[in-house]
Design a protein around this motif. Sequence first.
Motif, PDB file in Angstrom:
ATOM      1  N   ARG A  95      -5.779  40.114  22.679  1.00 39.84           N
ATOM      2  CA  ARG A  95      -4.405  39.188  23.506  1.00 39.84           C
ATOM      3  C   ARG A  95      -3.840  38.280  24.048  1.00 39.84           C
ATOM      4  O   ARG A  95      -3.875  37.366  22.635  1.00 39.84           O
ATOM      5  CB  ARG A  95      -5.609  39.109  24.479  1.00 39.84           C
ATOM      6  CG  ARG A  95      -5.674  38.786  26.275  1.00 39.84           C
ATOM      7  CD  ARG A  95      -6.364  38.773  27.284  1.00 39.84           C
ATOM      8  NE  ARG A  95      -7.168  40.090  27.659  1.00 39.84           N
ATOM      9  CZ  ARG A  95      -8.680  40.327  27.551  1.00 39.84           C
ATOM     10  NH1 ARG A  95      -9.000  39.529  28.135  1.00 39.84           N
ATOM     11  NH2 ARG A  95      -9.160  41.341  27.900  1.00 39.84           N
ATOM     12  N   ARG A  97      -2.188  35.296  26.789  1.00 41.12           N
ATOM     13  CA  ARG A  97      -2.749  35.834  28.117  1.00 41.12           C
ATOM     14  C   ARG A  97      -1.234  34.323  28.417  1.00 41.12           C
ATOM     15  O   ARG A  97      -0.200  33.371  27.260  1.00 41.12           O
ATOM     16  CB  ARG A  97      -2.952  34.395  27.991  1.00 41.12           C
ATOM     17  CG  ARG A  97      -4.964  35.253  27.815  1.00 41.12           C
ATOM     18  CD  ARG A  97      -6.043  34.175  28.186  1.00 41.12           C
ATOM     19  NE  ARG A  97      -6.795  34.829  28.192  1.00 41.12           N
ATOM     20  CZ  ARG A  97      -7.813  34.695  27.308  1.00 41.12           C
ATOM     21  NH1 ARG A  97      -7.364  34.678  26.209  1.00 41.12           N
ATOM     22  NH2 ARG A  97      -9.289  35.822  27.110  1.00 41.12           N
ATOM     23  N   ASP A 124      -2.501  43.067  23.384  1.00 41.01           N
ATOM     24  CA  ASP A 124      -2.548  42.717  24.550  1.00 41.01           C
ATOM     25  C   ASP A 124      -2.399  42.029  25.897  1.00 41.01           C
ATOM     26  O   ASP A 124      -2.633  41.127  25.309  1.00 41.01           O
ATOM     27  CB  ASP A 124      -4.609  43.058  24.472  1.00 41.01           C
ATOM     28  CG  ASP A 124      -5.098  42.959  25.791  1.00 41.01           C
ATOM     29  OD1 ASP A 124      -4.097  43.265  27.238  1.00 41.01           O
ATOM     30  OD2 ASP A 124      -6.507  42.990  25.954  1.00 41.01           O
ATOM     31  N   ASP A 126      -1.512  39.501  28.638  1.00 40.61           N
ATOM     32  CA  ASP A 126      -2.655  38.882  30.173  1.00 40.61           C
ATOM     33  C   ASP A 126      -1.454  38.835  30.725  1.00 40.61           C
ATOM     34  O   ASP A 126      -1.557  36.780  30.758  1.00 40.61           O
ATOM     35  CB  ASP A 126      -4.048  38.433  30.009  1.00 40.61           C
ATOM     36  CG  ASP A 126      -4.210  38.091  30.845  1.00 40.61           C
ATOM     37  OD1 ASP A 126      -3.788  37.686  32.369  1.00 40.61           O
ATOM     38  OD2 ASP A 126      -5.521  37.737  30.579  1.00 40.61           O
TER      39      ASP A 126
END
Length: 297
Positions: A95, A97, A124, A126
Amino acid sequence: MLNRLEMLRIFCTAAESRSFKEAANRLGISPQAVTRAVKELERLQGELLFHRNTRHIQVTLVGEKFAVIAKERLRAVDELFQTSAPDSGNELQGRVRIAAPVGFGHKCLMPALMELSTVHPQLDIDLTLSDERVDVVDEKIDIGIRIGFMRDSRFIARQLAKINLYVVASPDLIDRVGRPASIEDLNHLPVTGLVDRNTGKLWPWVFSMDRQWMPSITRFRSADAEAELMGVQNGLGFAQIPDFLAQDLLRQEKLVRVLEEAEPVPWDLFIYRPQRGPVPQRVRLVFDHLVTRFSVH
């Protein structure tokens, strides 16, 4: 005291940079740490590795030769760890972010992230889109995008581009009420307003020579820049809109730009990340992709 391997990494980054400050930004350390590392290497080598002035650095002939050898040695060390690390194939997984303003996120950031996700489907992403101030450290954001001022020493920040602000209106509205010839004329024309989510008040319009104008009566107001833009397209009023939202509509002649001589100095677009520890490769990948995508060369 830095170990010698770390000094070599700092030196090689500095050799590819225009200044110690630029090298420090790329490494996520202070310019003083770069200066200390270079001075220690020069002491150990007994040679001057950089010519310096107040703005720039230039690697010396000795420094160039040393950089070639240092890069080879560092590459060999990196390959040694890549070979022995069991999870080395997973470095670009996981992830990342990201926080960005709403309008810029929809119009500009999303296409850039979709490009990257197509090439690296294991990422991923975010994404937090908000025009409120996001506490990057507390909310564990890896990368942030900001328009305006960037003076927080907690972050590694890089200026990407300039954002222009245009006063615009629909052609139909201009046909009905005319064009403003001065900022003061806006007091007698229908306008829209963008609400600051942090204060609940309208954002002032900004103009050249540090002038500001605050709408007192609006025909439409919203905390969402894209909703305001839709109102402007439908003839509700004049508005001050960032260029990334207005450009396509200006080219299509669905909006008209006015008061061009009073437009303010463009605002800076920054990308930043917290100053903390090692940067995972997946975060650096996204950071570098966005720098390349939005930098004005």
